[in-house]
Design a protein around this motif. Sequence first.
Motif, PDB file in Angstrom:
ATOM      1  N   ASN A   2       1.139  -1.297  -0.424  1.00 53.92           N
ATOM      2  CA  ASN A   2      -0.113  -0.262   0.179  1.00 53.92           C
ATOM      3  C   ASN A   2       0.770   1.182  -0.029  1.00 53.92           C
ATOM      4  O   ASN A   2       2.352   1.075   0.005  1.00 53.92           O
ATOM      5  N   ARG A   3      -0.180   2.390  -0.138  1.00 52.46           N
ATOM      6  CA  ARG A   3       0.902   3.598   0.052  1.00 52.46           C
ATOM      7  C   ARG A   3       2.064   3.960   1.300  1.00 52.46           C
ATOM      8  O   ARG A   3       3.012   4.612   0.957  1.00 52.46           O
ATOM      9  N   THR A   4       1.355   3.579   2.614  1.00 50.80           N
ATOM     10  CA  THR A   4       2.172   4.432   3.168  1.00 50.80           C
ATOM     11  C   THR A   4       2.990   3.692   3.432  1.00 50.80           C
ATOM     12  O   THR A   4       4.636   3.673   3.232  1.00 50.80           O
ATOM     13  N   ARG A   6       4.721   1.719   0.911  1.00 49.81           N
ATOM     14  CA  ARG A   6       5.826   2.312  -0.472  1.00 49.81           C
ATOM     15  C   ARG A   6       6.412   3.294   0.247  1.00 49.81           C
ATOM     16  O   ARG A   6       7.842   3.731   0.047  1.00 49.81           O
ATOM     17  N   LEU A   7       5.427   4.434   0.828  1.00 51.95           N
ATOM     18  CA  LEU A   7       6.193   5.677   0.970  1.00 51.95           C
ATOM     19  C   LEU A   7       7.662   5.294   2.088  1.00 51.95           C
ATOM     20  O   LEU A   7       9.153   5.694   2.240  1.00 51.95           O
ATOM     21  N   CYS A  31      10.261  -1.611  -7.290  1.00 52.87           N
ATOM     22  CA  CYS A  31       9.096  -1.407  -6.334  1.00 52.87           C
ATOM     23  C   CYS A  31       7.588  -2.283  -7.017  1.00 52.87           C
ATOM     24  O   CYS A  31       6.394  -2.488  -6.401  1.00 52.87           O
ATOM     25  N   VAL A  33       6.163  -0.491  -9.432  1.00 56.69           N
ATOM     26  CA  VAL A  33       4.031   0.122  -9.858  1.00 56.69           C
ATOM     27  C   VAL A  33       5.702   1.534 -11.067  1.00 56.69           C
ATOM     28  O   VAL A  33       6.502   1.543 -11.850  1.00 56.69           O
ATOM     29  N   THR A  37       3.239   6.983 -10.525  1.00 61.59           N
ATOM     30  CA  THR A  37       3.390   6.420  -9.469  1.00 61.59           C
ATOM     31  C   THR A  37       4.722   7.489  -7.985  1.00 61.59           C
ATOM     32  O   THR A  37       4.489   7.703  -6.772  1.00 61.59           O
ATOM     33  N   ARG A  40       4.755  10.944  -7.787  1.00 64.67           N
ATOM     34  CA  ARG A  40       4.447  11.640  -6.551  1.00 64.67           C
ATOM     35  C   ARG A  40       4.456  11.352  -5.364  1.00 64.67           C
ATOM     36  O   ARG A  40       4.422  11.705  -4.554  1.00 64.67           O
ATOM     37  N   ASP A  41       5.199  10.266  -5.065  1.00 65.53           N
ATOM     38  CA  ASP A  41       5.364   9.800  -4.009  1.00 65.53           C
ATOM     39  C   ASP A  41       6.652  10.436  -3.144  1.00 65.53           C
ATOM     40  O   ASP A  41       6.729  11.004  -2.036  1.00 65.53           O
ATOM     41  N   THR A  44       5.441  13.763  -2.661  1.00 61.60           N
ATOM     42  CA  THR A  44       4.712  13.597  -1.469  1.00 61.60           C
ATOM     43  C   THR A  44       5.823  13.078  -0.281  1.00 61.60           C
ATOM     44  O   THR A  44       5.077  14.519   0.852  1.00 61.60           O
TER      45      THR A  44
END
Length: 239
Positions: A2-4, A6-7, A31, A33, A37, A40-41, A44
């Motif tokens: 999930n995104r968390t 992945r960060l 990763c 992806v 993506t 963008r990560d 962030t």
Amino acid sequence: MNRTARLYWLVEELRAAAPRPLTVAALAARCEVSTRTVQRDLQTLMETGVPVRTVTGRGGGWSIDPGMTLPPARFTADEAAALTVALAGVGAGAPYAGAARMAAQKIAASITGPASTAARELAARIVTLPSPGDRGVRSAVESALSANTALRLSYLDAGGRASVRVVEPAGLLTAEGRWYLIAWCRTRRAGRGFRLDRIATAQPLAEQAEPRDLAALLRGSAATSAVRPATLDALAPAP
């Protein structure tokens, strides 16, 4: 992932490579992806105060403040060699193979001195025959084990007979280079072992599985005597 997750992964990847920058394309490939993506990560992370930055020009990419890097690991040459052999044995079809590959990169970046030399020299002398591994099956099994959810399997037994099973994962068994998912089979209403390379498809279900005791499911089977590998003792829960 999930995104968390992945960060966090991106931060660790950049830490492992620091001060060398990594391209968005390389991060996306590792990763699994899209580059959009990852871009963008990374943006962030920058906006939330993580000290990541872009490096322009030839050889550029994204990097992180070297102060965020891991300290050198004080492995002996024998310990570094043992890690090299262990990581080399994680085939493409093994559970968490992708995570093992990422861990190897971090370990390699943190080892210094004679241990680093010993590990790299040994790594150059190890080869493997590629083994098939269905990434979708592996990911579904990993997710079910982590979240304790049920799985629907399309499975081929040793005689080539196909069946569909709904199972509740209890753990993993490795024997003679093969990996097995040990689970409670709702169809057979008993514990069963499913060889990962015989699972044609694995579909996660939005159903919590009942907690299952791995040793109890193995009792009375050919794997009754299975024990936790001694190398994992340090990771065992405290008594």
